[in-house]
Enzyme design. Structure first.
Site, PDB file in Angstrom:
ATOM      1  N   SER A   9      31.073  49.360  41.821  1.00 43.52           N
ATOM      2  CA  SER A   9      31.132  47.954  42.225  1.00 43.52           C
ATOM      3  C   SER A   9      32.456  47.681  42.928  1.00 43.52           C
ATOM      4  CB  SER A   9      31.005  47.055  40.991  1.00 43.52           C
ATOM      5  OG  SER A   9      31.348  45.733  41.344  1.00 43.52           O
ATOM      6  N   HIS A  33      27.710  48.702  45.003  1.00 44.71           N
ATOM      7  CA  HIS A  33      27.358  47.397  44.440  1.00 44.71           C
ATOM      8  C   HIS A  33      28.284  46.327  45.020  1.00 44.71           C
ATOM      9  CE1 HIS A  33      25.558  44.926  41.218  1.00 44.71           C
ATOM     10  NE2 HIS A  33      26.761  44.398  41.063  1.00 44.71           N
ATOM     11  N   ASP A  35      29.245  42.455  44.892  1.00 46.73           N
ATOM     12  CA  ASP A  35      29.148  41.227  44.092  1.00 46.73           C
ATOM     13  C   ASP A  35      29.439  40.005  44.956  1.00 46.73           C
ATOM     14  OD1 ASP A  35      28.502  42.046  41.392  1.00 46.73           O
ATOM     15  OD2 ASP A  35      30.444  43.054  41.386  1.00 46.73           O
ATOM     16  N   MET A  37      29.806  36.072  45.027  1.00 47.55           N
ATOM     17  CA  MET A  37      30.057  34.947  44.105  1.00 47.55           C
ATOM     18  C   MET A  37      30.518  33.732  44.903  1.00 47.55           C
ATOM     19  SD  MET A  37      32.142  36.827  41.063  1.00 47.55           S
ATOM     20  CE  MET A  37      31.771  38.504  40.518  1.00 47.55           C
ATOM     21  N   HIS A  68      24.399  41.879  44.781  1.00 40.57           N
ATOM     22  CA  HIS A  68      24.195  41.095  43.554  1.00 40.57           C
ATOM     23  C   HIS A  68      24.611  39.650  43.830  1.00 40.57           C
ATOM     24  CE1 HIS A  68      25.468  40.632  39.023  1.00 40.57           C
ATOM     25  NE2 HIS A  68      24.488  39.825  39.352  1.00 40.57           N
ATOM     26  N   MET A  70      25.409  36.197  42.930  1.00 39.09           N
ATOM     27  CA  MET A  70      25.769  35.264  41.848  1.00 39.09           C
ATOM     28  C   MET A  70      26.136  33.946  42.524  1.00 39.09           C
ATOM     29  SD  MET A  70      27.873  37.999  39.588  1.00 39.09           S
ATOM     30  CE  MET A  70      28.061  39.057  41.005  1.00 39.09           C
ATOM     31  N   MET A 139      22.903  42.353  32.515  1.00 40.19           N
ATOM     32  CA  MET A 139      24.347  42.121  32.477  1.00 40.19           C
ATOM     33  C   MET A 139      24.908  42.548  31.120  1.00 40.19           C
ATOM     34  SD  MET A 139      25.048  41.008  35.479  1.00 40.19           S
ATOM     35  CE  MET A 139      26.803  40.979  35.138  1.00 40.19           C
ATOM     36  N   ASP A 177      25.073  46.312  34.350  1.00 37.46           N
ATOM     37  CA  ASP A 177      26.244  45.878  35.114  1.00 37.46           C
ATOM     38  C   ASP A 177      27.222  45.155  34.199  1.00 37.46           C
ATOM     39  OD1 ASP A 177      27.974  45.054  37.092  1.00 37.46           O
ATOM     40  OD2 ASP A 177      26.626  43.536  37.930  1.00 37.46           O
TER      41      ASP A 177
HETATM   42  C1  DX5 Z   1      30.535  41.061  37.099  1.00 37.16           C
HETATM   43  C2  DX5 Z   1      29.972  41.855  38.241  1.00 37.16           C
HETATM   44  C3  DX5 Z   1      30.097  43.311  38.066  1.00 37.16           C
HETATM   45  C4  DX5 Z   1      31.516  43.814  37.952  1.00 37.16           C
HETATM   46  C5  DX5 Z   1      31.540  44.761  36.807  1.00 37.16           C
HETATM   47  O1  DX5 Z   1      30.143  39.757  37.224  1.00 37.16           O
HETATM   48  O2  DX5 Z   1      28.624  41.548  38.456  1.00 37.16           O
HETATM   49  O3  DX5 Z   1      29.408  44.020  39.084  1.00 37.16           O
HETATM   50  O4  DX5 Z   1      31.984  44.473  39.085  1.00 37.16           O
HETATM   51  O5  DX5 Z   1      32.845  45.119  36.565  1.00 37.16           O
HETATM   52  P1  DX5 Z   1      33.255  46.145  35.435  1.00 37.16           P
HETATM   53  O6  DX5 Z   1      32.527  47.410  35.687  1.00 37.16           O
HETATM   54  O7  DX5 Z   1      34.731  46.272  35.610  1.00 37.16           O
HETATM   55  O8  DX5 Z   1      32.876  45.521  34.123  1.00 37.16           O
HETATM   56 ZN    ZN Z   2      27.463  42.851  39.785  1.00 40.19          ZN
END
Ligand code: DX5
Ligand code: ZN
Length: 220
Positions: A9, A33, A35, A37, A68, A70, A139, A177
């Site tokens: 990620s 991956h 993310d 947000m 992903h 969010m 999650m 994740d």
């Molecule tokens: C959190 C993200 C993850 C994040 C995980 O909201 O969706 O993808 O990168 O991070 P680690 O692996 O550090 O927990």
């Molecule tokens: Zn994620």
């Protein structure tokens, strides 16, 4: 069991040199991956289609993307991502009350489609959608930030989904994740996970390749 796939990620990567960061994990990454947000759906802001599409267009990025979302409005922004048949766009069940239609809309982009949930959402709401989904992203933490501790309640959710998928013969992968490390990957794969998303456990390490090898060694 087919081989567990690792998806680094980039949330924990250096955003000032993303392409180099992605190249540093190319050898061990099944996908990258991304993310996304918006500061509303989760209390953090990252990147959107502009950056993701630049990565997708770079001839130095060879891995598929797992995007992903969010964000509050996956209907508006989901279709702005450039994707191909190997990429997956994952939306959250909490962000729409028309999940079937959104799966259809995103599939129409030519990519795979995944669904995720915040830890407090009931897993049962995914059941009727499973057949239509390429992936369910469980999650292991409250979404929003990297580097949080894995919450073991996710294990039961994986087991329940895995049982349901097997019983019905669906072709749906389970990804996990958040909070993934050498000490947690074993338990989620034992519970039925096919794919591991890890940010800090990979990009937080000097030797990222070795970090993934160490996690692979910890698998059952
Ligand atoms: C959190 C993200 C993850 C994040 C995980 O909201 O969706 O993808 O990168 O991070 P680690 O692996 O550090 O927990
Ligand atoms: Zn994620």
């Amino acid at each position: 069991m087919s081989e567990v796939v690792f998806a680094p990620s980039i949330l924990s990567a250096d955003f000032g040199c993303l392409v180099e960061e992605i190249e540093s994990v190319d050898e061990v990454a099944g996908s990258i991956h991304v993310d996304v947000m918006d500061g509303h759906f989760v209390p953090n802001i990252t990147i959107g289609p502009l950056v993701s599409n630049s990565l997708k267009g770079s001839d130095r990025v060879n891995c598929p993307l797992s995007i992903h979302l969010m964000i509050d409005d996956p209907w508006k922004y989901g279709p702005e991502f450039v994707v191909d048949s190997e990429d997956v766009i994952i939306f959250h069940s909490e962000a729409t009350d028309r999940p079937f239609e959104l799966i259809e809309r995103l599939s129409g982009l030519g990519c795979k489609v995944g669904l995720s949930q915040k830890p407090a959402s009931p897993v049962e709401e995914i059941f009727p959608l499973l057949e239509e989904l390429d992936e369910v992203l469980v999650m292991g933490v409250e979404p929003g930030f990297g580097g949080q501790e894995f919450s073991p309640e996710a294990i039961e959710r994986i087991e329940v989904l895995d049982e349901r998928i097997r019983e019905n013969g669906y072709d749906t992968d389970i990804s996990v994740d958040g909070g993934m490390s050498s000490s947690t990957v074993g338990s989620v794969v034992r519970a039925g996970a096919d794919k591991i998303v890890a940010g800090s456990a990979i990009f937080g390490k000097e030797d990222r390749i070795q970090a993934v090898r160490d996690m692979k060694k910890a698998l059952p």
